[in-house]
Design a protein around this motif. Structure first.
Motif, PDB file in Angstrom:
ATOM      1  N   LEU A  88       0.829  -1.212   0.000  1.00  0.00           N
ATOM      2  CA  LEU A  88       0.000   0.000   0.000  1.00  0.00           C
ATOM      3  C   LEU A  88       0.860   1.257   0.000  1.00  0.00           C
ATOM      4  CD1 LEU A  88      -2.726  -1.192   2.512  1.00  0.00           C
ATOM      5  CD2 LEU A  88      -3.123  -0.585   0.111  1.00  0.00           C
ATOM      6  N   ILE A  89       1.929   1.243   0.804  1.00  0.00           N
ATOM      7  CA  ILE A  89       2.830   2.401   0.844  1.00  0.00           C
ATOM      8  C   ILE A  89       3.512   2.592  -0.500  1.00  0.00           C
ATOM      9  CG2 ILE A  89       4.971   3.278   1.855  1.00  0.00           C
ATOM     10  CD1 ILE A  89       4.069   2.008   4.511  1.00  0.00           C
ATOM     11  N   ARG A  90       3.985   1.512  -1.096  1.00  0.00           N
ATOM     12  CA  ARG A  90       4.668   1.617  -2.395  1.00  0.00           C
ATOM     13  C   ARG A  90       3.731   2.066  -3.504  1.00  0.00           C
ATOM     14  NH1 ARG A  90       7.390  -3.606  -4.054  1.00  0.00           N
ATOM     15  NH2 ARG A  90       6.267  -4.692  -2.402  1.00  0.00           N
ATOM     16  N   ALA A  91       2.444   1.752  -3.364  1.00  0.00           N
ATOM     17  CA  ALA A  91       1.493   2.105  -4.413  1.00  0.00           C
ATOM     18  C   ALA A  91       1.276   3.606  -4.529  1.00  0.00           C
ATOM     19  CB  ALA A  91       0.158   1.410  -4.160  1.00  0.00           C
ATOM     20  N   VAL A  92       1.227   4.299  -3.397  1.00  0.00           N
ATOM     21  CA  VAL A  92       0.816   5.704  -3.443  1.00  0.00           C
ATOM     22  C   VAL A  92       1.867   6.679  -2.932  1.00  0.00           C
ATOM     23  CG1 VAL A  92      -1.607   5.053  -3.223  1.00  0.00           C
ATOM     24  CG2 VAL A  92      -0.315   5.624  -1.169  1.00  0.00           C
ATOM     25  N   GLY A  93       2.878   6.197  -2.224  1.00  0.00           N
ATOM     26  CA  GLY A  93       3.838   7.112  -1.608  1.00  0.00           C
ATOM     27  C   GLY A  93       5.054   7.365  -2.467  1.00  0.00           C
ATOM     28  N   GLU A  94       5.209   8.584  -2.941  1.00  0.00           N
ATOM     29  CA  GLU A  94       6.376   8.960  -3.734  1.00  0.00           C
ATOM     30  C   GLU A  94       7.571   9.139  -2.792  1.00  0.00           C
ATOM     31  OE1 GLU A  94       8.134   9.126  -7.115  1.00  0.00           O
ATOM     32  OE2 GLU A  94       5.970   9.461  -7.294  1.00  0.00           O
ATOM     33  N   PRO A  95       8.630   8.327  -2.937  1.00  0.00           N
ATOM     34  CA  PRO A  95       9.778   8.420  -2.025  1.00  0.00           C
ATOM     35  C   PRO A  95      10.376   9.824  -1.999  1.00  0.00           C
ATOM     36  CG  PRO A  95       9.925   6.435  -3.359  1.00  0.00           C
ATOM     37  CD  PRO A  95       8.790   7.243  -3.926  1.00  0.00           C
ATOM     38  N   GLY A  96      10.687  10.285  -0.791  1.00  0.00           N
ATOM     39  CA  GLY A  96      11.317  11.590  -0.634  1.00  0.00           C
ATOM     40  C   GLY A  96      10.396  12.768  -0.843  1.00  0.00           C
ATOM     41  N   LYS A  97       9.117  12.507  -1.128  1.00  0.00           N
ATOM     42  CA  LYS A  97       8.179  13.595  -1.414  1.00  0.00           C
ATOM     43  C   LYS A  97       6.917  13.502  -0.551  1.00  0.00           C
ATOM     44  CE  LYS A  97       5.254  15.371  -5.176  1.00  0.00           C
ATOM     45  NZ  LYS A  97       4.856  15.173  -6.597  1.00  0.00           N
ATOM     46  N   ASP A  98       6.313  12.323  -0.498  1.00  0.00           N
ATOM     47  CA  ASP A  98       5.032  12.168   0.183  1.00  0.00           C
ATOM     48  C   ASP A  98       5.218  11.737   1.640  1.00  0.00           C
ATOM     49  OD1 ASP A  98       3.425  12.888  -2.000  1.00  0.00           O
ATOM     50  OD2 ASP A  98       3.541  10.866  -2.835  1.00  0.00           O
ATOM     51  N   ASN A  99       4.115  11.746   2.359  1.00  0.00           N
ATOM     52  CA  ASN A  99       4.144  11.322   3.757  1.00  0.00           C
ATOM     53  C   ASN A  99       2.907  10.507   4.091  1.00  0.00           C
ATOM     54  OD1 ASN A  99       1.973  13.099   5.161  1.00  0.00           O
ATOM     55  ND2 ASN A  99       3.193  14.605   4.015  1.00  0.00           N
ATOM     56  N   MET A 100       2.946   9.861   5.247  1.00  0.00           N
ATOM     57  CA  MET A 100       1.776   9.158   5.759  1.00  0.00           C
ATOM     58  C   MET A 100       1.644   9.470   7.244  1.00  0.00           C
ATOM     59  SD  MET A 100       3.154   5.241   5.952  1.00  0.00           S
ATOM     60  CE  MET A 100       3.151   4.680   7.655  1.00  0.00           C
ATOM     61  N   LEU A 101       0.469   9.181   7.798  1.00  0.00           N
ATOM     62  CA  LEU A 101       0.188   9.570   9.178  1.00  0.00           C
ATOM     63  C   LEU A 101      -0.116   8.335  10.024  1.00  0.00           C
ATOM     64  CD1 LEU A 101      -1.772  12.651  10.332  1.00  0.00           C
ATOM     65  CD2 LEU A 101      -2.371  10.446  11.329  1.00  0.00           C
ATOM     66  N   ILE A 102       0.476   8.301  11.218  1.00  0.00           N
ATOM     67  CA  ILE A 102       0.188   7.253  12.186  1.00  0.00           C
ATOM     68  C   ILE A 102      -0.102   7.904  13.536  1.00  0.00           C
ATOM     69  CG2 ILE A 102       1.609   5.535  11.006  1.00  0.00           C
ATOM     70  CD1 ILE A 102       3.761   5.973  13.146  1.00  0.00           C
ATOM     71  N   CYS A 103      -0.712   7.119  14.426  1.00  0.00           N
ATOM     72  CA  CYS A 103      -1.111   7.649  15.730  1.00  0.00           C
ATOM     73  C   CYS A 103      -0.515   6.796  16.841  1.00  0.00           C
ATOM     74  CB  CYS A 103      -2.633   7.687  15.833  1.00  0.00           C
ATOM     75  SG  CYS A 103      -3.407   8.772  14.602  1.00  0.00           S
ATOM     76  N   PRO A 104       0.715   7.095  17.242  1.00  0.00           N
ATOM     77  CA  PRO A 104       1.362   6.313  18.299  1.00  0.00           C
ATOM     78  C   PRO A 104       0.739   6.565  19.663  1.00  0.00           C
ATOM     79  CG  PRO A 104       2.733   8.173  17.640  1.00  0.00           C
ATOM     80  CD  PRO A 104       1.567   8.159  16.706  1.00  0.00           C
ATOM     81  N   PRO A 105       0.851   5.540  20.552  1.00  0.00           N
ATOM     82  CA  PRO A 105       1.525   4.257  20.344  1.00  0.00           C
ATOM     83  C   PRO A 105       0.704   3.338  19.456  1.00  0.00           C
ATOM     84  CG  PRO A 105       0.461   4.283  22.484  1.00  0.00           C
ATOM     85  CD  PRO A 105       0.300   5.662  21.926  1.00  0.00           C
ATOM     86  N   THR A 106       1.362   2.697  18.492  1.00  0.00           N
ATOM     87  CA  THR A 106       0.666   1.820  17.569  1.00  0.00           C
ATOM     88  C   THR A 106       1.639   0.786  17.021  1.00  0.00           C
ATOM     89  OG1 THR A 106      -0.906   1.809  15.724  1.00  0.00           O
ATOM     90  CG2 THR A 106       1.024   3.238  15.488  1.00  0.00           C
ATOM     91  N   TYR A 107       1.183  -0.024  16.099  1.00  0.00           N
ATOM     92  CA  TYR A 107       2.004  -1.101  15.543  1.00  0.00           C
ATOM     93  C   TYR A 107       3.230  -0.525  14.837  1.00  0.00           C
ATOM     94  CZ  TYR A 107       3.132  -5.286  12.765  1.00  0.00           C
ATOM     95  OH  TYR A 107       3.763  -6.361  12.185  1.00  0.00           O
ATOM     96  N   ASN A 115       9.810   4.019   6.402  1.00  0.00           N
ATOM     97  CA  ASN A 115      11.236   4.345   6.324  1.00  0.00           C
ATOM     98  C   ASN A 115      11.931   3.577   5.215  1.00  0.00           C
ATOM     99  OD1 ASN A 115      10.982   6.102   8.493  1.00  0.00           O
ATOM    100  ND2 ASN A 115      11.587   4.583  10.018  1.00  0.00           N
ATOM    101  N   VAL A 116      11.585   2.303   5.053  1.00  0.00           N
ATOM    102  CA  VAL A 116      12.168   1.504   3.968  1.00  0.00           C
ATOM    103  C   VAL A 116      11.863   2.132   2.610  1.00  0.00           C
ATOM    104  CG1 VAL A 116      12.006  -0.708   2.751  1.00  0.00           C
ATOM    105  CG2 VAL A 116      12.200  -0.675   5.245  1.00  0.00           C
ATOM    106  N   ASN A 117      10.662   2.681   2.488  1.00  0.00           N
ATOM    107  CA  ASN A 117      10.226   3.265   1.216  1.00  0.00           C
ATOM    108  C   ASN A 117      10.483   4.773   1.127  1.00  0.00           C
ATOM    109  OD1 ASN A 117       8.745   1.053  -0.397  1.00  0.00           O
ATOM    110  ND2 ASN A 117       7.933   0.796   1.667  1.00  0.00           N
ATOM    111  N   ASP A 118      11.253   5.307   2.092  1.00  0.00           N
ATOM    112  CA  ASP A 118      11.617   6.726   2.101  1.00  0.00           C
ATOM    113  C   ASP A 118      10.390   7.633   2.070  1.00  0.00           C
ATOM    114  OD1 ASP A 118      13.301   8.899   2.217  1.00  0.00           O
ATOM    115  OD2 ASP A 118      13.699   8.952   0.057  1.00  0.00           O
ATOM    116  N   LEU A 119       9.415   7.282   2.894  1.00  0.00           N
ATOM    117  CA  LEU A 119       8.220   8.093   3.032  1.00  0.00           C
ATOM    118  C   LEU A 119       8.247   8.747   4.405  1.00  0.00           C
ATOM    119  CD1 LEU A 119       5.948   8.185   0.859  1.00  0.00           C
ATOM    120  CD2 LEU A 119       4.519   6.916   2.461  1.00  0.00           C
ATOM    121  N   ALA A 120       8.051  10.043   4.453  1.00  0.00           N
ATOM    122  CA  ALA A 120       8.037  10.735   5.735  1.00  0.00           C
ATOM    123  C   ALA A 120       6.846  10.272   6.575  1.00  0.00           C
ATOM    124  CB  ALA A 120       7.966  12.248   5.517  1.00  0.00           C
TER     125      ALA A 120
END
Length: 335
Positions: A88-107, A115-120
């Protein structure tokens, strides 16, 4: 504004021509297979595993479809849920440009895969009650936020997120909203699977690792629109679920009654464990759980963890995780 998958897909993914395996190109029945460079003489195992498996796991998906009441074309199987996350991350996240959001504490794998896909990674912490901070989430989202990962019931806190809060995000955000329901079978809350038809940007992840007890097989499930599933199939390795896992998963899926019995017993043991732990000196708080584990705050959690190790009992030390100071995560075991 409305959700449009084509607007958030990476350009190289739009152009991607997926690998076409021998089993993709041949459809139907045959007796002699000389197309995939397999070992036609068999294998050293009792059961011959010399042939490549079904790349789309059709028989397994048909059984999952009947159990979950979701059409086969809306099901993706991954080598564990971790593969679903990565794709899913590789499908839509442009490395070094796009970001995604998480809500810690979480998985933790959401951030690792990013990080592997260079997504902020944008982090909006849960509230002290372990619920979504909607104003902060709204503030954090920008035009480059392509995914939001929500874990409910959440790991490591064990609680379910408030359903209406998730619906607010689904109704007001137009990237992918991925709800990780790995622990949904132990929850009082109902799954978001029924809402797939209402939200084209919704992806629901589940797994055979927890309630189904098949962690060693590595079979994760993603449910989404046909459009999203087609993109995931385009990206995945050709034979991502091996033949042994497909066969064993198929056998297990015939045992819904046995699994339901195990779920009931685990929930009963969760309540028993809660009661027993509440009597233990040094236990400060046992957080409510909709999962097959408890998050427990206690005095000198790290020392308790080490003491348990001396007795060959392994729990998970979460005391350094945000909002989980002095907490151990304890899986519900047998009586």
């Amino acid at each position: 504004m409305s959700f449009d998958l084509q607007q958030i897909l990476r350009e190289n993914i739009k152009r991607l021509v997926p690998y076409s395996s021998a089993r993709d190109e041949f459809k139907g029945e045959a007796k002699v297979f000389l197309d995939a460079n397999e070992n036609s003489f068999g294998s050293p195992l009792t059961k011959w595993y010399n042939r490549y498996p079904d790349p789309l796991q059709k028989k397994v998906k048909e059984k999952i479809s009947a159990i979950k009441n979701v059409p086969v074309e809306n099901i993706f199987l991954g080598n564990g849920s971790d593969e679903c996350i990565d794709i899913l991350i590789r499908a839509v996240g442009e490395p070094g440009k796009d970001n995604m959001l998480i809500c810690p504490p979480t998985y933790g794998m959401y951030e690792v895969s990013a990080n592997v896909n260079d997504l902020a990674v944008k982090k909006v912490s849960l509230t002290p009650a372990f619920q979504l901070d909607l104003p902060a989430i709204e503030e954090a989202i920008d035009e480059h936020t392509k995914l939001i990962f929500l874990c409910s019931p959440n790991n490591p806190t064990g609680n379910s997120l408030i359903r209406e809060d998730i619906e607010i995000i689904l109704n007001n955000y137009f990237g992918l909203v991925v709800i990780d329901e790995a622990y949904i079978n132990f929850s009082r809350q109902r799954s978001f699977l029924r809402e797939l038809k209402d939200y084209p940007n919704l992806v629901v992840m589940q797994t055979l690792s927890k309630a189904w007890g098949l962690a060693a097989l590595r079979v994760g499930m993603a449910f989404a629109s046909t459009e999203i599933i087609n993109v995931m199939n385009k990206i995945k390795p050709p034979y991502n679920i091996n033949q042994a896992s497909q066969e064993l998963a198929s056998q297990a899926l015939d045992e819904v009654g046995q699994v339901n019995d195990m779920i009931r017993e685990i929930v009963q043991e969760r309540e028993s464990l809660t009661g027993q732990l509440s009597k233990v000196a040094g236990v400060e708080k046992i957080y409510p759980s909709d999962a097959n584990f408890l998050l427990v705050k206690m005095v000198k959690a790290r020392e308790v963890y080490q003491a348990l190790l001396q007795k060959q009992i392994v729990v998970r030390d979460r005391s350094k995780v945000e909002l989980c100071d002095d907490c151990l995560r304890i899986t519900v075991g047998t009586p």
